[in-house]
Structures are given as C-alpha cells and as structure tokens.
Design an enzyme around this catalytic site. Structure first.
Site, short mmCIF file in Angstrom:
data_model
loop_
_atom_site.label_atom_id
_atom_site.label_comp_id
_atom_site.label_asym_id
_atom_site.label_seq_id
_atom_site.Cartn_x
_atom_site.Cartn_y
_atom_site.Cartn_z
N HIS A 175 34.54 55.33 80.89
CA HIS A 175 34.95 56.85 81.13
C HIS A 175 33.67 57.73 82.02
O HIS A 175 33.98 57.92 83.04
CB HIS A 175 35.07 57.57 79.79
CG HIS A 175 35.96 56.94 78.88
ND1 HIS A 175 37.38 57.31 79.18
CD2 HIS A 175 35.90 56.16 77.91
CE1 HIS A 175 38.09 56.40 78.29
NE2 HIS A 175 37.19 56.10 77.40
O1 RIB Z 1 37.05 60.14 75.44
C1 RIB Z 1 35.94 59.50 76.09
C2 RIB Z 1 34.76 60.41 75.94
O2 RIB Z 1 34.58 60.42 74.52
C3 RIB Z 1 33.36 59.61 76.54
O3 RIB Z 1 32.72 60.57 77.11
C4 RIB Z 1 32.83 58.86 75.36
O4 RIB Z 1 31.69 58.57 75.78
C5 RIB Z 1 33.30 59.84 74.37
O5 RIB Z 1 32.36 60.70 74.31
#
Ligand code: RIB
Ligand code: CA
Length: 316
Positions: free
Chosen positions: A245
């Site tokens: 992500h």
């Molecule tokens: O949904 C993904 C996000 O949530 C990313 O930033 C991961 O690190 C968590 O914080």
C-alpha cells in the site's frame, strides 16, 4: 544539466511494514528531501510507531532526520490497531535492534505547522501513510497552513475494491474518519492512493526474490518484512503476495506517469456504524459535488517494482 532541487516532504506514518518500505524508498530517492517523519497511532500504538520510525532511519543511516511523536489516538473514536497484520511490534519479520537515536523534542503537529509557516508557500508536500489525525489536528489548530501546503499525497480509502477492515472502509480512513473529513474538506490539493490501486502492486514470490537478490542489508530486511506482512492478505485474498500500500505514495512522487486517476469528489462517512470511514468516491460524477481529490485507480506494477528495486539497491 541543472538538477531540480529536491522536493521537500513530511512523511506522516504508522509503521507498519508497508510504511517502512515507503520510508526507505523516499530515503533512497535524491529527488525527495525528507524534512521529518511524524508518527501517528494506527497499525500499532504511538510508542511503537515512533520506535519503528527511528529503527528505519538508523537502518538507512539517516539519523539526521528528526522523528516527532504525534497523536496518541484518533480525534473522536477510540484507537483501533492492526497487530493481526503487522505483528505485536508493527515491524515483525526481521530481527532489528532497538533505536538509539532520540525522539525530536516537541510534537508532530507543532512541527508540521511551524514548517509550513516557515518554508515558502507551496513548497512542502505532506505524505500521510496512516490515519490522518496529525494532519487534521494541524489544519484545525492552524487553518492558515492550508493554502501553504503544496499537495497531500496519501494512502487511504477505496471504491470499486471495497474496504479492508470492514466491507466499506479502508483501515487508515476507518481508524480516524473525522480526521479524514477535515482533510478532504480542507481545500488542499489531494492525491489519494486507495485500495483500488494498491491492490495492483502485489509482493509476489518473484518480486520478493528480486528484492532479496539486491544483496544489501536493506533488501534482506525488506524481504523479511514483506514475507511477514503479506501472510494476512495472502490468506484473505488467496493471492500471490500481498498489496504494498504505502510505497505507492512515494512512487507517485517519483514517477507519476506510471499511475492513472481522475479528479473527483470524495466524501467520508462519519455517522453510520455500518459504513463508518467509507470513502464515497463519485467516480462517475453523478452527484455534481465539487471535485476535491485525484483518485488513483491504475498503476504499472512492473514499473513500480522496478523503481522500488532500483532505489532500495542504493541503501546500506
Ligand atoms: O489499509 C492499508 C493501510 O493501513 C496502510 O497504510 C497500512 O500501513 C495500514 O496503515
Ligand atoms: Ca500505514
């Protein structure tokens, strides 16, 4: 050839293995000047996110960059963490030493406000990788900073991909939907990396092997982090690898041309418990509401991982 000056950024983060990769990617990229890391409660409590940020800076040999502690909990709702995904430390996977560098004195929100007031208007980009609590607090405490922010490039939200912590909501927005509402209504230019795009960058076996084959310590540490971090999503999605992500935020700053999106209206659900934290993205423009965010929906994932490997190779 005159080199462009490095782009000043503040990384606001809740490390988190994917945050870690984003931070390392930024540290390995001379196009970016990381002014500071501001930590927020999210994946794990604040005491651990401030610890983890310092561990990462020491891994990269960048103890010159300050780490500030920010919000210990969301604006309104109780803190929800994600040890089930990131492990009890938030950086489970590799065996990493405790940090020796101290936390910077003062708090993250004051640093964000001070930096935006002192530096030229439109010069600093904010890169939130976790819940938006710190950014919202800065905007509420000092509304004058809003027009001074060059851009907010954040990881959060989702539309066609649904949610990951509830069927409707992505974790960062779900944890602090009221903060997200403040940010998305701030008028600051926003580019968002939702699950729709982050689910296209999967840490496949071949990609982790390529990172490990870099042969440096950072490559080995990242490979071990990803092998731990991906297990939750691989089990859930039955995919080859998990979504990476947060590095999408940094990769966008470095190579925006590998991403595609649309400037649309995005509103945040802050009332219904059923859809709390949902990013209601008007992709087809049916509401007539003013566009307030560039919603990124596509990425060239091979180009993304080629960039990641090229840059991680520059680290110790
Ligand atoms: O949904 C993904 C996000 O949530 C990313 O930033 C991961 O690190 C968590 O914080
Ligand atoms: Ca994160």
């Amino acid at each position: 050839m005159t080199l462009k000056p490095a782009r000043p950024i503040i990384i606001d983060t809740d490390p988190g293995q994917d945050d870690a990769v984003a931070i390392l990617l930024a540290l390995a990229s001379p196009e970016l000047q990381v002014l500071a890391i501001t930590a927020v409660a999210g994946n794990v409590p604040l005491a651990l996110t401030t610890r983890n940020a310092r561990i990462l800076l020491e891994l990269a040999g960048r103890q010159d960059i300050p780490v500030y502690a920010g919000a210990i909990r969301p604006l309104v709702r109780p803190l929800v963490t994600a040890e089930n995904v990131h492990g009890k430390t938030g950086l489970d996977g590799p065996d990493l030493p405790e940090p020796t560098m101290p936390l910077a004195p003062g708090d993250a929100i004051d640093f964000i406000i001070r930096t935006l007031r002192e530096r030229p208007a439109g010069s600093v980009t904010l890169c939130p990788l976790g819940p938006l609590t710190n950014i919202a607090l800065a905007l509420v405490r000092a509304p004058d900073i809003a027009p001074r922010i060059a851009e907010i490039v954040l990881m959060g939200g989702g539309c066609f991909e649904g949610g990951n912590i509830t069927p409707a909501a992505e974790f960062n927005i779900f944890v602090d939907p009221h903060a997200a509402e403040v940010v998305f209504k701030s008028g600051v230019p926003i580019t968002m990396m939702p699950l729709d795009v982050t689910h296209q960058v999967l840490t496949t076996r071949a990609r982790i092997a390529a990172i490990r084959a870099l042969g440096n310590r950072s490559g080995e540490v990242v490979a071990q982090m990803l092998e731990f971090f991906e297990r939750f999503d691989v089990a859930k999605y039955q995919s080859d690898g998990g979504p990476l992500h947060d590095p999408c935020v940094i990769a966008y700053l470095l190579r925006p041309e590998i991403f595609q999106g649309r400037h649309i209206n995005v509103e945040i659900e802050t009332r219904s418990e059923l859809t709390m934290g949902m990013t209601v993205a008007d992709w087809w423009g049916v509401t007539g509401r003013a566009a307030n965010a560039r919603f990124i929906r596509k990425v060239d994932s091979d180009a993304f991982f080629a960039l990641l490997c090229e840059r991680l190779a520059q680290l110790p």
